[in-house]
Write a protein that holds these residues in place. Sequence first.
Motif, PDB file in Angstrom:
ATOM      1  N   UNK A  27      -9.298  -9.232  -3.671  1.00 33.34           N
ATOM      2  CA  UNK A  27      -9.453  -7.882  -4.201  1.00 33.34           C
ATOM      3  C   UNK A  27      -9.316  -6.839  -3.090  1.00 33.34           C
ATOM      4  N   UNK A  28      -9.956  -7.066  -1.952  1.00 30.58           N
ATOM      5  CA  UNK A  28      -9.881  -6.089  -0.860  1.00 30.58           C
ATOM      6  C   UNK A  28      -8.457  -5.950  -0.333  1.00 30.58           C
ATOM      7  N   UNK A  32      -5.767  -2.566  -0.946  1.00 36.66           N
ATOM      8  CA  UNK A  32      -5.160  -1.875   0.189  1.00 36.66           C
ATOM      9  C   UNK A  32      -3.645  -1.846   0.096  1.00 36.66           C
ATOM     10  N   UNK A  33      -3.045  -2.871  -0.480  1.00 34.98           N
ATOM     11  CA  UNK A  33      -1.588  -2.969  -0.508  1.00 34.98           C
ATOM     12  C   UNK A  33      -0.958  -2.356  -1.747  1.00 34.98           C
ATOM     13  N   UNK A  40      -8.633   4.984   2.150  1.00 40.95           N
ATOM     14  CA  UNK A  40     -10.041   4.694   2.456  1.00 40.95           C
ATOM     15  C   UNK A  40     -10.165   3.346   3.144  1.00 40.95           C
ATOM     16  N   UNK A  41      -9.592   2.294   2.508  1.00 38.26           N
ATOM     17  CA  UNK A  41      -9.662   0.948   3.054  1.00 38.26           C
ATOM     18  C   UNK A  41      -8.632   0.799   4.158  1.00 38.26           C
ATOM     19  N   UNK A  42      -9.077   0.549   5.363  1.00 34.59           N
ATOM     20  CA  UNK A  42      -8.188   0.434   6.512  1.00 34.59           C
ATOM     21  C   UNK A  42      -7.644   1.772   6.983  1.00 34.59           C
ATOM     22  N   UNK A  54      -6.418 -11.006   5.342  1.00 33.84           N
ATOM     23  CA  UNK A  54      -5.613 -12.220   5.164  1.00 33.84           C
ATOM     24  C   UNK A  54      -6.298 -13.422   5.802  1.00 33.84           C
ATOM     25  N   UNK A  55      -6.872 -13.189   7.013  1.00 30.51           N
ATOM     26  CA  UNK A  55      -7.589 -14.266   7.677  1.00 30.51           C
ATOM     27  C   UNK A  55      -8.788 -14.727   6.832  1.00 30.51           C
ATOM     28  N   UNK A  56      -9.485 -13.753   6.265  1.00 38.68           N
ATOM     29  CA  UNK A  56     -10.663 -14.086   5.452  1.00 38.68           C
ATOM     30  C   UNK A  56     -10.272 -14.912   4.219  1.00 38.68           C
TER      31      UNK A  56
END
Length: 530
Positions: A27-28, A32-33, A40-42, A54-56
């Motif tokens: 979702x996060x 963002x994309x 807001x995000x990033x 992506x790592x998460x």
Amino acid sequence: MLETQHPPHNTRLLGAYQVIRVLIGLLLLALQLTSNAHSVLGSQEQDTYIWASALYIGVCVLTLVVWPPASLRHSHHRLVGSLLFDISIMLILLHASGGVSSGLGYLIIVYVAIAAIFIRGRLAIGYAAMASVIIIGDAVYAMLSEAQQEKELFASGVLGAVLFLTAISFQLLTEKIRTSDLAAATHSAYAEHLQKLAQAIITRMRTGIIVVDDNGKIELINDSALQLMDLPQSKSYRQTQLEEISSLKAIVDEWRANPISKPAKIHTLTSGHEVRISPAVLKLGRNQRTVLYIEDNRALTQQAQHLKLASLGRLTASIAHEIRNPLGAISHASQLLRESDQVTDDDKRLVEIILQHCARVNQIIENTLSISRRKEVQTAIVDLKQWLPTFVETYQQGNNARIKLSVAPDTLLVRIDTSHLSQVLTNLCDNGARYNEKATGQKEVELHAARNDNSDTSFIEVIDHGPGIAPSDLEDIFDPFYTTDAEGTGLGLYICKELCQINQANLFHKASEKGSTCFRIDFSHHQRIN
């Protein structure tokens, strides 16, 4: 019950936690994309935000595959590492999004709450402390480097306080739930222990128990009931109709029709064994069951015989001296009188009658004392197939009588006091040979041993071809001092019956073919408990 330092967690909760991690990461990254949320995000470090998201996602998917919920359930260190990784990534995303104002701090609250649920002790508070310090430190650094307003620092402080409050609240709540679950589990384990204990007691108790529902189906039957009813113990009788295993259904129906003032029933099995059956009502809330208490009637009779013999012993001990002294004087005087030259032949005949009856009275006293002085029963498991030939050989050496022995090829195990069995068979063979000689001129008797049908118990039959027993005398032949022979004492069969009963065996007269007389000894199961 000792509690481990890190008890296993609920597998379903751990599975939900791992799935939620993946969904939050997706979702996060998707917000963002694919939307305008990138403002807001990033907003501060977009590349850092994307790579961290992506790592998460990758790590969460990998741990879901490599460490399934069942693996995390007993691995405290893996769970601690997963939560530490989650909070660290959320702090990185929070920093890349410009701090507390991005709203990602609420996700950190969620992960701190999850940590307080799964982890006990100060470590859960340590997660909240670590997140609070990093959030406040990031706000101070941003304020110093970019001259942001102080309200960002205040919001960071409030978020840190909320993290502490969340960790403490959820930990207290989780501990209360865990304590309640532990108490419930303890009570459940104790109840299960009591149930197993009760089941073990019922299974091993000497009294047979059969529980029957309203439809006549067996709900419980213990090993003693199977043994007393001569039923195979390898078969399960649960949910079996009572009428399928024996004729007990008639007893239950009769008792249910009039349960008041109904004495215990004496039920005779096909093998000739007798059991005492006492029905009773067992109420279970609104439902009720019928309980059949089954006892070996021979064991109860054995106890009664012990009391009877004890009373008889006290009685005979008190009268033996009073009778023997005058009896000895009469016998001695009669012998002296017989040796006198002045006694006529007619008087000598009267003296012989006196001596004959003195001997008979003395024999009655000896037989009575042999009962009262009997030692405690010393039973042992004996194979009749091996023991009977030895008995026959010994008997024929000391008696001018012949025994025709026939033994079934099966192993005939019985639990008996061999001295008692030898006394019983000797008495029965003496009587049989005597009456057989009167009818056929041959002093012999037949001895037959075999196993009962559909049972693991054995029997012995003593058969003679004498004149037989009149039907009117059959009910009294085992009574003391009852005899149809002018020379008998009336104690022979009575003593045999007593000896069989104290060994939990059953001696009775059996109608035989061709008018012969048959006395049968039915033995109880050799594995019985004395």
